[in-house]
Scaffold this active site. Sequence first.
Site, mmCIF file in Angstrom:
data_model
loop_
_atom_site.group_PDB
_atom_site.id
_atom_site.type_symbol
_atom_site.label_atom_id
_atom_site.label_comp_id
_atom_site.label_asym_id
_atom_site.label_seq_id
_atom_site.Cartn_x
_atom_site.Cartn_y
_atom_site.Cartn_z
ATOM 1 N N PHE A 111 0.839 -1.189 0.000
ATOM 2 C CA PHE A 111 0.000 0.000 0.000
ATOM 3 C C PHE A 111 0.881 1.249 0.000
ATOM 4 O O PHE A 111 1.989 1.255 0.532
ATOM 5 C CB PHE A 111 -0.925 -0.022 1.221
ATOM 6 N N ASP A 182 6.522 -3.022 8.799
ATOM 7 C CA ASP A 182 5.165 -2.679 8.401
ATOM 8 C C ASP A 182 4.335 -3.943 8.579
ATOM 9 O O ASP A 182 4.352 -4.847 7.740
ATOM 10 C CB ASP A 182 5.135 -2.189 6.952
ATOM 11 N N HIS A 185 -0.750 -5.897 7.978
ATOM 12 C CA HIS A 185 -1.520 -7.096 7.635
ATOM 13 C C HIS A 185 -1.345 -8.213 8.665
ATOM 14 O O HIS A 185 -1.904 -9.298 8.471
ATOM 15 C CB HIS A 185 -1.066 -7.656 6.281
ATOM 16 N N GLN A 208 -7.574 -0.293 10.169
ATOM 17 C CA GLN A 208 -8.485 0.218 9.145
ATOM 18 C C GLN A 208 -9.565 -0.834 8.865
ATOM 19 O O GLN A 208 -9.438 -2.004 9.235
ATOM 20 C CB GLN A 208 -7.659 0.567 7.898
ATOM 21 N N LYS A 211 -8.929 -4.591 7.850
ATOM 22 C CA LYS A 211 -7.911 -5.375 8.544
ATOM 23 C C LYS A 211 -8.512 -6.487 9.405
ATOM 24 O O LYS A 211 -9.694 -6.484 9.724
ATOM 25 C CB LYS A 211 -7.023 -4.460 9.388
ATOM 26 N N ARG A 244 4.773 16.639 32.511
ATOM 27 C CA ARG A 244 4.975 18.070 32.304
ATOM 28 C C ARG A 244 3.625 18.765 32.068
ATOM 29 O O ARG A 244 2.636 18.109 31.734
ATOM 30 C CB ARG A 244 5.898 18.314 31.110
ATOM 31 N N ARG A 257 -3.794 10.910 18.106
ATOM 32 C CA ARG A 257 -4.307 10.048 19.169
ATOM 33 C C ARG A 257 -5.471 9.173 18.690
ATOM 34 O O ARG A 257 -6.181 9.515 17.748
ATOM 35 C CB ARG A 257 -4.743 10.909 20.355
#
Length: 415
Positions: A111, A182, A185, A208, A211, A244, A257
């Site tokens: 991809f 990667d 998959h 996604q 998947k 912090r 996020r």
Amino acid sequence: MKDLSLFGGAPVRTAPFPSWPVFDESEERALVDVTRSGQWWRYSLGSATAEAGEADAGGGSKVAGFQEAFARAQGARFGIACSSGMAALEVGLKALGVGAGDEVVVPPYTFIATATAPMVLGATPVFADVELDTLNLCPENLERAITPRTRAIVPVHFAGGAANMEAILGIAARHGLPVVEDAAHAHGARWNGQGLGSLGACGAFSFQASKNMTAGEGGLILTNDAALAELCESYVWVGRKAGRPWYEHHRAGWNYRMTEFQGAILIEQLKRLETQNRTRRANAVYLNERLSAIPGIHPLRIPAYAAEHSFHIYIFRFDATEFGLSRSNFLEALAAEGIPCSSGYAHPLYRNPLFQTPGLAGRYADCASQCPHAERACGEMVWLEHRLLLGTRDDMNDIVRAARKIFENRNCWAA
């Protein structure tokens, strides 16, 4: 000729295959619980750097709970949830120091995000060819692609089958380069028993919609390096730093996020993954045995180190000469017989319009000659979605029957 559905015959199959995504009341309850809590976004900065097993570090956050559970399932120390698989690649590469002027070696049969993640950091993707029988990065071609400007290597565990990590990690070590896996998959998949995404400097996953486990979107970075995990988390959190003040930013980062809704769904999806992957593997092995008996159909090789394959896609190479029919005609006929299928990528990454622009065309002009396997793969592969592999043995027999029926009637197109 009338036997084929394409020419008026009865199709092998009219019943639907299993749908995707798989969900039940557990996802519904999880979403309702998050909705009613009013805490739709409460992932605690710093929870990603808690060791896998320290489930309370996120203060009850669904995202914190998911990233800890997924890291543990894949055998990694730390998980950093984020917004997408591309975001995971981008953040991992950035945290490893990849930037303007650098090169990153990637395969061309994957991809687009595998190549564009380094590009958005100002780096240049360098394409190294794949193995035709696994579609994973070829170690010999990887080594030839390394130059003094290479800063990282990104192997793809394509379709959920482990790349040759022993060879790739060995080459990376000799050249002093980090490996970013990667693993978009590869949910639940392993290399020699070790979870994919946990072997290199870091690994990137996608959740996604297509998947093997999904929340519609989402991503996650795995690493065993505490300092790298802290840096990745900071980039995901707009450069903030654990402990912090909220409006104190230490580096240029992104708002990448994951929401509590996604975390809640993915916790439930993870519970099904192992059982679903076992079903996929058993059905894939069965298909390999039976489809390979049909001339011209060659399932991808499963090396011993990739036995725990997730089969995000079931793929075989279609030899049109040996079968006696073009791939396009085969795909049309297979779909008409009730078997959802596709040809996969129409071209390797470097043939995308992106790489044909005036500023890039010269850089990638020789890729076709350097990547003959990727070129062939785009013209020869047949893809079946992983949801088909969640079916019964009778469902798998329908796939085989349809392929054999087309072979036995292959001369119809000449009639």
